[in-house]
Design an enzyme around this catalytic site. Sequence first.
Site, short mmCIF file in Angstrom:
data_model
loop_
_atom_site.label_atom_id
_atom_site.label_comp_id
_atom_site.label_asym_id
_atom_site.label_seq_id
_atom_site.Cartn_x
_atom_site.Cartn_y
_atom_site.Cartn_z
N LYS A 8 2.55 1.57 -6.13
CA LYS A 8 1.79 1.48 -4.83
C LYS A 8 1.87 0.06 -4.67
O LYS A 8 1.78 -0.57 -3.26
CB LYS A 8 0.41 1.99 -4.66
CG LYS A 8 0.47 3.60 -4.60
CD LYS A 8 -0.83 4.18 -4.61
CE LYS A 8 -0.75 5.76 -4.22
NZ LYS A 8 -1.82 6.27 -4.26
N SER A 22 -12.43 2.56 0.82
CA SER A 22 -12.55 3.91 0.49
C SER A 22 -12.60 3.81 -1.11
O SER A 22 -13.69 4.52 -1.68
CB SER A 22 -11.09 4.37 0.60
OG SER A 22 -10.96 5.80 0.12
N ASP A 34 -6.74 -2.41 9.19
CA ASP A 34 -6.10 -2.89 8.13
C ASP A 34 -6.01 -1.84 7.10
O ASP A 34 -7.08 -1.49 6.50
CB ASP A 34 -7.35 -3.98 7.80
CG ASP A 34 -7.07 -5.00 6.58
OD1 ASP A 34 -5.85 -4.30 5.74
OD2 ASP A 34 -7.86 -5.42 6.08
#
Length: 399
Positions: free
Chosen positions: A194, A170, A162
Site C-alpha cells: 500500500k 481511521s 484527504d
Amino acid sequence: MIHDAGEVVLMNDNVHRTSFHALRLKRLGIDTYQEPVIYMRSDCHVCRAEGFEAQSRVQVTLNNHSIIATLNVVTGDLLAPDEAGLSEAAWRLLGARAGDAVALSHPPVLESLSRVRAKVYGKRLGDADMRAIMRDVAAGRYADIHLSAFLAACAGDRLDLDSEGQLVASVLSEKAAAGSSHVVIDIPVGDTAKVRSRDAAQTLSHRLVEIGRIIGLTVQTVVTDGAQPVGRGIGPALEARDVLAVLRREADAPVDLRERALRIAGAVLEFAPGVAPGAGVHLAREFLDDGRAWKKFEAICAAQGGLREPPVAAHTHAVTAAQCGRVTGIDNRWLARVAKLAGAPRAPAAGLELHVPLGTVVEQGQPLFTVHAEAPGELAYALDNIAAQPGIVRVEAEP
C-alpha cells in the site's frame, strides 16, 4: 459435457478445469426492482461445491447468455435442492422459462474494480479507466455495494477529502476507542504494497506520530520491507500455522516472520519503563528462545477456551515455474487476490502458501505457491484467474 450430478465441465486453453453446476429454474415472482437476484437453498450441491454464501456474486448462464446475479440463500421448502429461483429482473434479462436448466459458476474477476479501489485511495482516473468502469456498470456486472463505493469515491473529489488523512484518522481513532495509550504501527514498503516508497512511508509515519500526540496516543512506527509477503501463508489457518511454528521454535519456521515479529515486539517492549532504546529486540528474542513466549501464548489460549490446531483445506493445487531461473518479483496484491478467490478469509482453511521468496533459484516445474480451498469450485475459480495473470511470481532466466 454434463455429468450426472448436474455439473457442466469445460476445458479451457490453460488446461484448468472450470465447472458450471446446473439447477432447474422456478419462478418465484419476487420484485427486486432492477437488481438481478438468484435464490438457492443453503444445502444445495452448488452452494457446497462452489463455496457460495449469501451476497455472493453468481454467473447465471442460459442458452449461451449470461448475467451476474446476487445470491440470496433460502431455507425451508420454497425451493427443492435441485432448484433455483430468480428475481423478476433476472428472469427478464435471461429470457427464462420455468424448468429451464441454468449453469451456475463464479463470475470472471471484475478487473475494473481495481480502478474503483484506486479511486477510493485518492488516485485520479484517466479516460480508459472510466470507460472500463462504465462498460462493466452498463453490463450489470457491478453489485449495489460496488456502485456505492464508486459514487462515494467520486464524491470525494467534490468534497476535497484527504485520503491519507482519512487513513490516519481511521487507524488512530480505532486504537483510541479501544482504550490504547501506546501503539506500534508496521508500515511495509514495496512496489505492490500500500505504501510504495520510503519517502511516502516517512511522511505517513510523521503524520501518525503527530496526530497520535494530539489525541493522547504515543505512536511508534516501524518501516519494513514489503516487497514480498512475510511468512509463507496467506489466509487465516495458513497464517496461524506460520505463527505457531515461530512460537514453538520449529526448525522450519519462517525466518522473515520471526525477525519481523521480534522487531515489532521489541518496539512494544521499549514502551516499558527501564527498557532502553534498542534493547527491546534483545528482550523479545530471549522471551522467544527460552519458551516464555510460547507458554504465555498457551495461557492466553487456555483462558479463551483452549488451543486448537488450524484446519487443513480439502483441496490444494501447486502452481509451478514455467522455466528455470531466479525469482525476481512477487506481486503481493495478486497473491492476496488469489487467496481471496480461493475463499479466504471467509473459509478459514483457504488461502495460499508461498514456497519461493525473492532471489530463489528454481527449476522448471518446481512449485512456486500452492492454492488451498475448502470447495472445489473455489479452487477452480482461483486457478482460472491465475492462468489469466502470468507473472504473479516472476521467474527470469539467468544469463
